[in-house]
Design a protein around this motif. Structure first.
Motif, mmCIF file in Angstrom:
data_model
loop_
_atom_site.group_PDB
_atom_site.id
_atom_site.type_symbol
_atom_site.label_atom_id
_atom_site.label_comp_id
_atom_site.label_asym_id
_atom_site.label_seq_id
_atom_site.Cartn_x
_atom_site.Cartn_y
_atom_site.Cartn_z
ATOM 1 N N LYS A 8 0.531 -1.457 0.054
ATOM 2 C CA LYS A 8 0.030 0.214 -0.226
ATOM 3 C C LYS A 8 0.562 0.759 0.075
ATOM 4 O O LYS A 8 2.032 1.205 -0.037
ATOM 5 N N TYR A 9 0.693 2.350 -0.324
ATOM 6 C CA TYR A 9 0.869 3.496 -0.197
ATOM 7 C C TYR A 9 1.989 3.568 1.049
ATOM 8 O O TYR A 9 3.223 4.488 0.941
ATOM 9 N N ASP A 10 1.730 3.335 2.577
ATOM 10 C CA ASP A 10 2.218 3.856 3.460
ATOM 11 C C ASP A 10 2.983 3.149 3.227
ATOM 12 O O ASP A 10 4.178 2.810 4.360
ATOM 13 N N GLN A 11 3.455 1.755 3.415
ATOM 14 C CA GLN A 11 4.563 0.648 2.242
ATOM 15 C C GLN A 11 4.369 -0.372 2.809
ATOM 16 O O GLN A 11 4.934 -1.131 3.323
ATOM 17 N N ARG A 12 2.800 -1.361 3.984
ATOM 18 C CA ARG A 12 2.464 -1.329 3.973
ATOM 19 C C ARG A 12 2.181 -3.025 3.240
ATOM 20 O O ARG A 12 2.134 -3.143 2.376
ATOM 21 N N MET A 13 2.371 -3.999 3.830
ATOM 22 C CA MET A 13 2.372 -4.919 2.512
ATOM 23 C C MET A 13 0.798 -4.871 2.624
ATOM 24 O O MET A 13 0.535 -5.341 3.262
ATOM 25 N N HIS A 14 1.316 -5.657 1.017
ATOM 26 C CA HIS A 14 -0.594 -5.993 0.489
ATOM 27 C C HIS A 14 -1.160 -7.057 0.929
ATOM 28 O O HIS A 14 -1.931 -8.023 1.011
ATOM 29 N N TYR A 15 -0.072 -7.647 -0.381
ATOM 30 C CA TYR A 15 0.113 -9.597 -0.411
ATOM 31 C C TYR A 15 1.578 -9.573 -1.067
ATOM 32 O O TYR A 15 2.319 -8.934 -1.344
ATOM 33 N N SER A 16 2.007 -11.365 -0.801
ATOM 34 C CA SER A 16 3.021 -11.989 -1.726
ATOM 35 C C SER A 16 2.976 -12.753 -1.847
ATOM 36 O O SER A 16 1.272 -12.957 -1.597
ATOM 37 N N LEU A 17 3.588 -13.783 -3.283
ATOM 38 C CA LEU A 17 3.526 -14.097 -3.699
ATOM 39 C C LEU A 17 4.793 -14.501 -4.613
ATOM 40 O O LEU A 17 5.210 -13.731 -4.927
ATOM 41 N N PRO A 18 4.847 -15.860 -4.368
ATOM 42 C CA PRO A 18 6.473 -16.574 -5.212
ATOM 43 C C PRO A 18 5.994 -16.667 -6.565
ATOM 44 O O PRO A 18 4.957 -16.949 -7.312
ATOM 45 N N ALA A 19 6.812 -16.303 -7.204
ATOM 46 C CA ALA A 19 6.584 -16.416 -9.364
ATOM 47 C C ALA A 19 7.731 -16.750 -10.035
ATOM 48 O O ALA A 19 9.061 -16.502 -8.901
ATOM 49 N N ARG A 20 7.876 -17.416 -11.194
ATOM 50 C CA ARG A 20 9.079 -17.431 -11.241
ATOM 51 C C ARG A 20 9.300 -16.840 -13.013
ATOM 52 O O ARG A 20 8.682 -16.851 -12.852
ATOM 53 N N LEU A 21 10.127 -16.239 -12.880
ATOM 54 C CA LEU A 21 10.226 -15.261 -14.241
ATOM 55 C C LEU A 21 10.833 -16.158 -15.399
ATOM 56 O O LEU A 21 11.269 -16.996 -15.782
ATOM 57 N N LEU A 22 9.864 -15.723 -16.268
ATOM 58 C CA LEU A 22 9.732 -16.890 -17.485
ATOM 59 C C LEU A 22 10.586 -15.972 -18.763
ATOM 60 O O LEU A 22 11.389 -16.414 -18.841
ATOM 61 N N ASP A 23 11.103 -13.894 -18.747
ATOM 62 C CA ASP A 23 10.869 -13.575 -19.518
ATOM 63 C C ASP A 23 11.852 -12.027 -19.021
ATOM 64 O O ASP A 23 10.912 -11.285 -18.519
ATOM 65 N N GLY A 36 -0.561 -24.689 -5.671
ATOM 66 C CA GLY A 36 0.897 -24.693 -5.183
ATOM 67 C C GLY A 36 1.155 -23.358 -4.021
ATOM 68 O O GLY A 36 1.502 -24.054 -2.979
ATOM 69 N N GLY A 37 1.663 -22.326 -4.974
ATOM 70 C CA GLY A 37 2.455 -21.757 -3.873
ATOM 71 C C GLY A 37 1.670 -21.112 -3.257
ATOM 72 O O GLY A 37 0.201 -21.713 -3.154
ATOM 73 N N GLN A 38 1.981 -20.180 -2.477
ATOM 74 C CA GLN A 38 0.871 -19.447 -1.861
ATOM 75 C C GLN A 38 0.582 -18.539 -1.333
ATOM 76 O O GLN A 38 1.883 -16.960 -1.610
ATOM 77 N N ILE A 39 -0.558 -17.717 -1.736
ATOM 78 C CA ILE A 39 -0.452 -15.930 -1.864
ATOM 79 C C ILE A 39 -0.468 -15.628 -0.178
ATOM 80 O O ILE A 39 -1.744 -15.779 0.212
ATOM 81 N N ASN A 40 -0.076 -14.769 0.281
ATOM 82 C CA ASN A 40 0.388 -14.423 1.627
ATOM 83 C C ASN A 40 -0.958 -12.422 1.312
ATOM 84 O O ASN A 40 0.194 -11.417 1.045
ATOM 85 N N HIS A 41 -1.968 -12.873 1.656
ATOM 86 C CA HIS A 41 -2.874 -11.422 1.265
ATOM 87 C C HIS A 41 -2.989 -11.046 2.971
ATOM 88 O O HIS A 41 -3.684 -11.557 3.513
ATOM 89 N N VAL A 42 -2.332 -10.085 3.223
ATOM 90 C CA VAL A 42 -1.996 -9.718 4.464
ATOM 91 C C VAL A 42 -3.399 -8.469 4.959
ATOM 92 O O VAL A 42 -3.866 -8.712 5.787
ATOM 93 N N THR A 43 -3.751 -7.565 4.054
ATOM 94 C CA THR A 43 -4.592 -7.223 4.074
ATOM 95 C C THR A 43 -6.436 -7.625 4.030
ATOM 96 O O THR A 43 -7.068 -7.097 4.867
ATOM 97 N N ARG A 44 -6.305 -8.645 3.437
ATOM 98 C CA ARG A 44 -6.856 -9.897 4.237
ATOM 99 C C ARG A 44 -7.179 -10.943 5.251
ATOM 100 O O ARG A 44 -7.878 -11.169 5.294
ATOM 101 N N ASN A 45 -6.002 -10.529 6.216
ATOM 102 C CA ASN A 45 -5.842 -11.717 6.795
ATOM 103 C C ASN A 45 -5.894 -13.140 6.742
ATOM 104 O O ASN A 45 -6.145 -13.723 7.519
ATOM 105 N N ARG A 46 -5.185 -13.660 5.471
ATOM 106 C CA ARG A 46 -5.722 -14.830 4.808
ATOM 107 C C ARG A 46 -4.536 -15.148 3.710
ATOM 108 O O ARG A 46 -3.709 -14.279 3.781
#
Length: 160
Positions: A8-23, A36-46
């Motif tokens: 978010k604009y105040d630098q709080r984490m909104h969400y994070s996820l793993p990804a593979r760089l293709l290009d 199978g990867g995990q999304i950590n959605h901090v603003t939804r606390n899930r």
């Protein structure tokens, strides 16, 4: 494996996820999430398990990114475009500030601009500068123009 972090604009984490760089062509980076990867959605606390693959495209200088979300059969379900500040790279982490405005585009030609109320609310709460608010709104026009012209990533071609 890379980490995509939306803030978010105040630098709080909104969400994070793993990804593979293709290009990485020097202008844009194209990632793919893996089921199978995990999304950590901090603003939804899930935490969510990724069930469908998605491609995520980030341009180094554009005020938006595009997620191509796929159905079980591999066909495109929709594009989800996040308006945000251009990304920053640190090691194998890509971070961007999500400015709340989103555009969802379906393969049948429908589209919707989403979360305008959240953008307006956060512009006041976080004090988005007027120039940033204008750039965010211009990004919507840029997204729609690229989509209507059939330019990448709206052209159906995928790397890797």
């Amino acid at each position: 494996m890379w980490r995509i972090e939306a803030l978010k604009y105040d630098q709080r984490m909104h969400y994070s996820l793993p990804a593979r760089l293709l290009d990485d062509d020097g202008t844009r980076l194209w990632f793919r999430s893996q089921p199978g990867g995990q999304i950590n959605h901090v603003t939804r606390n899930r935490r969510f398990t990724i069930t469908h693959p998605s491609d995520m495209i980030f341009w180094r200088a554009r005020w938006y990114n595009v997620y191509l979300n796929y159905a079980d059969d591999g066909r495109l379900a929709h594009y989800y475009c996040n308006v945000g500040l251009p990304p920053e790279l640190s090691g194998e982490t890509l971070r961007f500030v999500d400015l709340d405005l989103d555009v969802q585009i379906w393969p049948d030609g429908r589209y919707a601009v989403l979360d305008e109320d959240e953008f307006t609310e956060h512009a006041i709460l976080f004090g988005y500068p007027p120039a940033m608010q204008q750039a965010a709104r211009l990004a919507i026009g840029d997204i729609l123009a690229h989509w209507q012209a059939g330019q990448s990533p709206f052209d159906g071609r995928r790397p890797g």
